[in-house]
Design a protein around this motif. Sequence first.
Motif, PDB file in Angstrom:
ATOM      1  N   GLY A 185       0.819  -1.200   0.000  1.00 18.04           N
ATOM      2  CA  GLY A 185       0.000   0.000   0.000  1.00 18.04           C
ATOM      3  C   GLY A 185       0.853   1.249   0.000  1.00 18.04           C
ATOM      4  O   GLY A 185       2.083   1.198   0.048  1.00 18.04           O
ATOM      5  N   TYR A 186       0.149   2.382  -0.016  1.00 16.45           N
ATOM      6  CA  TYR A 186       0.796   3.688  -0.072  1.00 16.45           C
ATOM      7  C   TYR A 186       1.699   3.850   1.144  1.00 16.45           C
ATOM      8  O   TYR A 186       1.334   3.493   2.258  1.00 16.45           O
ATOM      9  CB  TYR A 186      -0.289   4.761  -0.098  1.00 16.45           C
ATOM     10  CG  TYR A 186       0.222   6.179  -0.119  1.00 16.45           C
ATOM     11  CD1 TYR A 186       1.213   6.571  -1.008  1.00 16.45           C
ATOM     12  CD2 TYR A 186      -0.319   7.134   0.734  1.00 16.45           C
ATOM     13  CE1 TYR A 186       1.663   7.884  -1.024  1.00 16.45           C
ATOM     14  CE2 TYR A 186       0.107   8.444   0.709  1.00 16.45           C
ATOM     15  CZ  TYR A 186       1.114   8.812  -0.170  1.00 16.45           C
ATOM     16  OH  TYR A 186       1.555  10.108  -0.185  1.00 16.45           O
ATOM     17  N   TYR A 216      -1.954  -0.111  -3.816  1.00 14.68           N
ATOM     18  CA  TYR A 216      -2.694   1.011  -3.218  1.00 14.68           C
ATOM     19  C   TYR A 216      -4.160   0.636  -2.963  1.00 14.68           C
ATOM     20  O   TYR A 216      -4.730  -0.179  -3.663  1.00 14.68           O
ATOM     21  CB  TYR A 216      -2.721   2.191  -4.204  1.00 14.68           C
ATOM     22  CG  TYR A 216      -1.485   3.064  -4.256  1.00 14.68           C
ATOM     23  CD1 TYR A 216      -0.310   2.727  -3.619  1.00 14.68           C
ATOM     24  CD2 TYR A 216      -1.527   4.248  -4.982  1.00 14.68           C
ATOM     25  CE1 TYR A 216       0.801   3.568  -3.698  1.00 14.68           C
ATOM     26  CE2 TYR A 216      -0.424   5.084  -5.074  1.00 14.68           C
ATOM     27  CZ  TYR A 216       0.735   4.732  -4.429  1.00 14.68           C
ATOM     28  OH  TYR A 216       1.813   5.558  -4.519  1.00 14.68           O
ATOM     29  N   GLN A 217      -4.756   1.325  -1.975  1.00  9.90           N
ATOM     30  CA  GLN A 217      -6.199   1.190  -1.764  1.00  9.90           C
ATOM     31  C   GLN A 217      -6.835   2.576  -1.741  1.00  9.90           C
ATOM     32  O   GLN A 217      -6.451   3.411  -0.935  1.00  9.90           O
ATOM     33  CB  GLN A 217      -6.489   0.523  -0.425  1.00  9.90           C
ATOM     34  CG  GLN A 217      -6.065  -0.921  -0.379  1.00  9.90           C
ATOM     35  CD  GLN A 217      -6.985  -1.775   0.495  1.00  9.90           C
ATOM     36  OE1 GLN A 217      -8.048  -1.335   0.919  1.00  9.90           O
ATOM     37  NE2 GLN A 217      -6.572  -2.999   0.735  1.00  9.90           N
ATOM     38  N   TRP A 218      -7.786   2.793  -2.619  1.00 10.68           N
ATOM     39  CA  TRP A 218      -8.549   4.044  -2.664  1.00 10.68           C
ATOM     40  C   TRP A 218      -9.815   3.825  -1.847  1.00 10.68           C
ATOM     41  O   TRP A 218     -10.649   3.005  -2.203  1.00 10.68           O
ATOM     42  CB  TRP A 218      -8.869   4.398  -4.117  1.00 10.68           C
ATOM     43  CG  TRP A 218      -9.551   5.724  -4.297  1.00 10.68           C
ATOM     44  CD1 TRP A 218     -10.850   5.919  -4.661  1.00 10.68           C
ATOM     45  CD2 TRP A 218      -8.970   7.026  -4.151  1.00 10.68           C
ATOM     46  NE1 TRP A 218     -11.117   7.268  -4.745  1.00 10.68           N
ATOM     47  CE2 TRP A 218      -9.980   7.966  -4.434  1.00 10.68           C
ATOM     48  CE3 TRP A 218      -7.701   7.484  -3.805  1.00 10.68           C
ATOM     49  CZ2 TRP A 218      -9.760   9.348  -4.394  1.00 10.68           C
ATOM     50  CZ3 TRP A 218      -7.481   8.855  -3.756  1.00 10.68           C
ATOM     51  CH2 TRP A 218      -8.503   9.766  -4.055  1.00 10.68           C
ATOM     52  N   GLU A 219      -9.932   4.540  -0.730  1.00 10.10           N
ATOM     53  CA  GLU A 219     -11.004   4.221   0.203  1.00 10.10           C
ATOM     54  C   GLU A 219     -11.855   5.426   0.534  1.00 10.10           C
ATOM     55  O   GLU A 219     -11.370   6.554   0.595  1.00 10.10           O
ATOM     56  CB  GLU A 219     -10.421   3.697   1.526  1.00 10.10           C
ATOM     57  CG  GLU A 219      -9.903   2.295   1.426  1.00 10.10           C
ATOM     58  CD  GLU A 219      -9.680   1.658   2.799  1.00 10.10           C
ATOM     59  OE1 GLU A 219      -8.631   1.040   2.966  1.00 10.10           O
ATOM     60  OE2 GLU A 219     -10.545   1.785   3.684  1.00 10.10           O
ATOM     61  N   TYR A 228      -5.369   5.447   1.059  1.00  6.35           N
ATOM     62  CA  TYR A 228      -5.263   5.165   2.479  1.00  6.35           C
ATOM     63  C   TYR A 228      -3.838   4.856   2.938  1.00  6.35           C
ATOM     64  O   TYR A 228      -3.107   4.113   2.284  1.00  6.35           O
ATOM     65  CB  TYR A 228      -6.184   3.978   2.814  1.00  6.35           C
ATOM     66  CG  TYR A 228      -5.986   3.484   4.212  1.00  6.35           C
ATOM     67  CD1 TYR A 228      -6.481   4.208   5.285  1.00  6.35           C
ATOM     68  CD2 TYR A 228      -5.261   2.325   4.464  1.00  6.35           C
ATOM     69  CE1 TYR A 228      -6.273   3.783   6.576  1.00  6.35           C
ATOM     70  CE2 TYR A 228      -5.049   1.894   5.756  1.00  6.35           C
ATOM     71  CZ  TYR A 228      -5.555   2.626   6.805  1.00  6.35           C
ATOM     72  OH  TYR A 228      -5.329   2.203   8.077  1.00  6.35           O
TER      73      TYR A 228
ATOM     74  N   ARG B 244      -3.989  -6.016   4.551  1.00  7.28           N
ATOM     75  CA  ARG B 244      -3.098  -5.650   5.649  1.00  7.28           C
ATOM     76  C   ARG B 244      -3.855  -5.204   6.902  1.00  7.28           C
ATOM     77  O   ARG B 244      -3.485  -5.530   8.018  1.00  7.28           O
ATOM     78  CB  ARG B 244      -2.167  -4.535   5.167  1.00  7.28           C
ATOM     79  CG  ARG B 244      -1.138  -4.117   6.171  1.00  7.28           C
ATOM     80  CD  ARG B 244      -0.166  -3.148   5.565  1.00  7.28           C
ATOM     81  NE  ARG B 244      -0.810  -1.915   5.147  1.00  7.28           N
ATOM     82  CZ  ARG B 244      -0.146  -0.831   4.747  1.00  7.28           C
ATOM     83  NH1 ARG B 244       1.170  -0.858   4.683  1.00  7.28           N
ATOM     84  NH2 ARG B 244      -0.771   0.247   4.383  1.00  7.28           N
ATOM     85  N   VAL B 393      -8.787  -5.927  -3.305  1.00  7.44           N
ATOM     86  CA  VAL B 393      -8.298  -4.754  -4.042  1.00  7.44           C
ATOM     87  C   VAL B 393      -7.060  -5.147  -4.850  1.00  7.44           C
ATOM     88  O   VAL B 393      -6.903  -4.774  -6.009  1.00  7.44           O
ATOM     89  CB  VAL B 393      -7.972  -3.600  -3.075  1.00  7.44           C
ATOM     90  CG1 VAL B 393      -7.268  -2.467  -3.806  1.00  7.44           C
ATOM     91  CG2 VAL B 393      -9.241  -3.088  -2.423  1.00  7.44           C
ATOM     92  N   ASN B 397      -6.744  -4.740  -8.806  1.00  7.11           N
ATOM     93  CA  ASN B 397      -5.673  -3.929  -9.406  1.00  7.11           C
ATOM     94  C   ASN B 397      -4.884  -4.744 -10.415  1.00  7.11           C
ATOM     95  O   ASN B 397      -4.548  -4.266 -11.496  1.00  7.11           O
ATOM     96  CB  ASN B 397      -4.740  -3.395  -8.328  1.00  7.11           C
ATOM     97  CG  ASN B 397      -5.358  -2.240  -7.550  1.00  7.11           C
ATOM     98  OD1 ASN B 397      -6.308  -1.608  -8.011  1.00  7.11           O
ATOM     99  ND2 ASN B 397      -4.836  -1.980  -6.372  1.00  7.11           N
ATOM    100  N   THR B 405     -13.127   1.448  -2.514  1.00  6.08           N
ATOM    101  CA  THR B 405     -13.563   0.730  -1.315  1.00  6.08           C
ATOM    102  C   THR B 405     -14.372   1.649  -0.412  1.00  6.08           C
ATOM    103  O   THR B 405     -13.947   2.782  -0.148  1.00  6.08           O
ATOM    104  CB  THR B 405     -12.325   0.218  -0.557  1.00  6.08           C
ATOM    105  OG1 THR B 405     -11.592  -0.629  -1.429  1.00  6.08           O
ATOM    106  CG2 THR B 405     -12.724  -0.559   0.690  1.00  6.08           C
TER     107      THR B 405
END
Lengths: 438, 507
Positions: A185-186, A216-219, A228, B244, B393, B397, B405
């Motif tokens: 992730g970011y 990455y996760q766009w939340e 996030y 995570r 996710v 991706n 999300t």
Amino acid sequence: MRWMTPEDEAWLDQLQHAAFDYFPRATNLRNGLVADNSRVNSPVSIAVVGFALSAYPIAVERGWIQRDAAVQCSLSALRFFRDSDQSGGPAATGFKGFYYHFLQFDTGARVWQSELSMVDTALLIGGMLTASQYFDAESSDERELRALVDFLYRRVDWRWAQDGADTIRQGWKPECGFLHYGWEGYSEAILLYALALGSPTHPVPRDCYEKWTLTYQWENLYDIDSLYAGPLFIHHFSHAWIDFRGIRDEFMRQKHSDYFKNSERAVCIQREYARRNPREFAGYDENCWGLSACDGPSDERPEVPNERRRLYGYAARSVPYGPDDGTLSAPCVLASLPFAPEVIMQSLRNMLVRYPEVLTEGRLASGFNPTLAGADGCAWVSAGHYGLDQGIVLMMIENHRSGRIWQWMRENPYIRAGLRGAGFRGGWLQQSSSGGAG
Amino acid sequence: MSPRDEPPSNVPADAYERERVANTRPADWRNPQPGGPYQLAIVGAGPAGVVAAEMAASVGARVALIERYAIGGVNLNAGSVPSKTLIRTSRIYADMRDAQNFGANVPDDVEVDFAEAMERVTRVRARLSRDDSAQRLAAAGVDVYFGEARFVTSNSLAVDGHTLGFRKALIATGARPHIPNIPGLAAAGYLTNDNVFELTALPRRLLVIGGGPLGCEQAQAFCRLGAQTTIVQNKPLFLGQEERDAAQILSEAFARDGIEVRLNTTVLAVRTTPDAKLVDLISDDYRNTVGVDAILTGAGRTPNVEGLNLAAVGIDCDASGRVRVDDFLRTGNANIYAAGDVCLESSFVDTATASARIAVQNALLRRSDRWSDVVIPSCTYTDPEIARVGLSVREANRLGIPVKTFTIPMHEIDRAITDSETAGFVKVHVRGRSDRILGATIVARHAGDMINEITLAMVAGIGLRKLSRVLHAYPTQAEAIRQAADAYNRMRLTPRVRSRLLRRIES
């Protein structure tokens, strides 16, 4: 900022100056290395050296030190790294152009069996490039400084640090090879990728950055859309050097956002979390917040296996899923200044009115925990100061006040090439810089 | 081991255990005399085999079910059923210790009666074994055989000296614990999922090797029952398949329980002394040794294919040893299908039974149902539970599908607050800016129950937007799903939409 009063300006100046004062006090003048924190026997952290190298030009501009003194401090460190043991041995200083995370204060040899740290090396190189952008005079010292920085940057073998994997590894040790922290992730690694992609000598392939962004996760959390990352420092570190206003990579183009706005939203999420205060800790509210990597109280008892822990010591605290043990970081609040100045000034004032004990020698302590107040009613406060906190506070106040570091780094050909390699477009990246491509 | 024996058991032969054995492996069972060819011969009577047999029998097919040990397979006898039963007991103890947080007082010295807990496991197993008894299956028209099966030709197999002819066959032999190759482990002795529920005394110190779902569940359960527990995982995080944040919440729960967590750590060797099993560990460059009384391992699974003579009938296996099947669950032999753990990557009871249904439909009814069309939920029964369905996710991706999300932390949910169960979240992943649900992860005390709503929505093609119109009983934890849907709707309220609505109000 229009709404900033002269008092606000003066207060910021005080805080910034006090943050800078950490560095001369914590520096070994013989080798330019800087202690991780102000406690006795603290080792050197290479990231803190990176912040120090970025701090000297600011201090020169602000009139806090002489230009020549700043050049000499910087040269000491750069010469040390040039001459350091790069064998990768257990007591060396570095390997493949990278450096061990923690070094001995006097000798610069590795301590604590620490790892060769890719991201901390990136923060160090970020500082070196800042110095080389600023010290642009034709004096022999400043010419040497620039040549050293170029040599040290070109020496870093970023490609090796990829170890054949999709993304850059985070650490390596002579005892066991590459480490696997499993970061996903970011994170604060954009600077690392920009430097790795911009290298004229050992660049990583372009798809390396893309593969990292695949994690990455766009939340949408608390009705706020963001990329996030739980601990707040992640939303600062690359921003200390890189001006993300108006430039976007492919991910942010898709999301119609940018990393600067994203950090602003991270501030909103932190405040929303503190307002809700799900774990009912003392002090939390929308003007008293800041979960990040910081020092906190610990209930660790090394002699007891399987202890039940509720306090985490030095840890990356995070919203909204924790860890959260009631410890807040005031430096991470102040470091958010460029993203939400009004809110930050209001929050910090509020925090310091309620917990004046957080400010010692004019500097912000790493962490404080109002839930663990002592008999005197004062919050638990981390002893001394940490170089990372003072460095990020110093740089982000400067970026807020003058945008100087951003401006210097916008001119750096390696950073420009690296960001372009990562797919960043738009804004200042489209305008030509005064320097040629490296 | 003779073909008719079960694996050795330490379970006390009380009335419950005698009932279970009488149901799942009757001592006086006589195998039927095979007549003409069966329309379906099923090898293995775990969840997949039993469902397949019942389904085939219900449509009037002549069906044979062949089992080596006992009806119910790993699930009933050594897997989900005993494990969830013991987890429930361990949760009670955890709640008792945590009673003050609920405004309740419980004596400090809560003592665990391990034997009592294990007796409950035996009782529950016995009760559930009634549903799948050999007698009941026989009464439903299934010819139940006990013995080792071996394929002879594409239309026959040998069992217990008999030859059974078949038109179609289904391999549902399941899988068994995979034991890592660690020097000294075999000599020191170890527990696996197959025999851990036969313990009669709680080990004082327990080492769990493997931080996947089974390892995590059992480490927490045994720790809460009073074992000083260490969990060793050779990766940087628990539950590699999960996101995570789920692993983070679990890490914190483990810290609260007092489980000693060793991530990025490999077991080098095990040495046996009179007092302890000494386990040598290495994490990067840090070596140390822990002394324990028992080691639990075998979280990975090895498919049971030995002795089936698969190669002779043109069936091959993949690198992991699983029977290779196509999307219709057909093996390399057009007459023979497979279902459950022996051929699937996911080893869950629900996937086993779902695959059995598809295989039977395709084999007997000549349908062409695809396994890839099935929406598969899964749950790790730690506290809090971690449940997942559809795409993550990361997977979206990788497939180049734009994903967003909607996250609702459980601390936003009234019922989670009333129950002091605020650790966790609901994350619903939708495609791009649409409301099409790609998948979800739920971490909550009862996440396994909550995920079913998302699975239903995905199977029925219901978008997230519509879920906000579904009234959820108040207060329930499943409201978190409706709140995620509400968040989606609020996001649609852009300034343009808002001004249009305002014009309508004012007109």
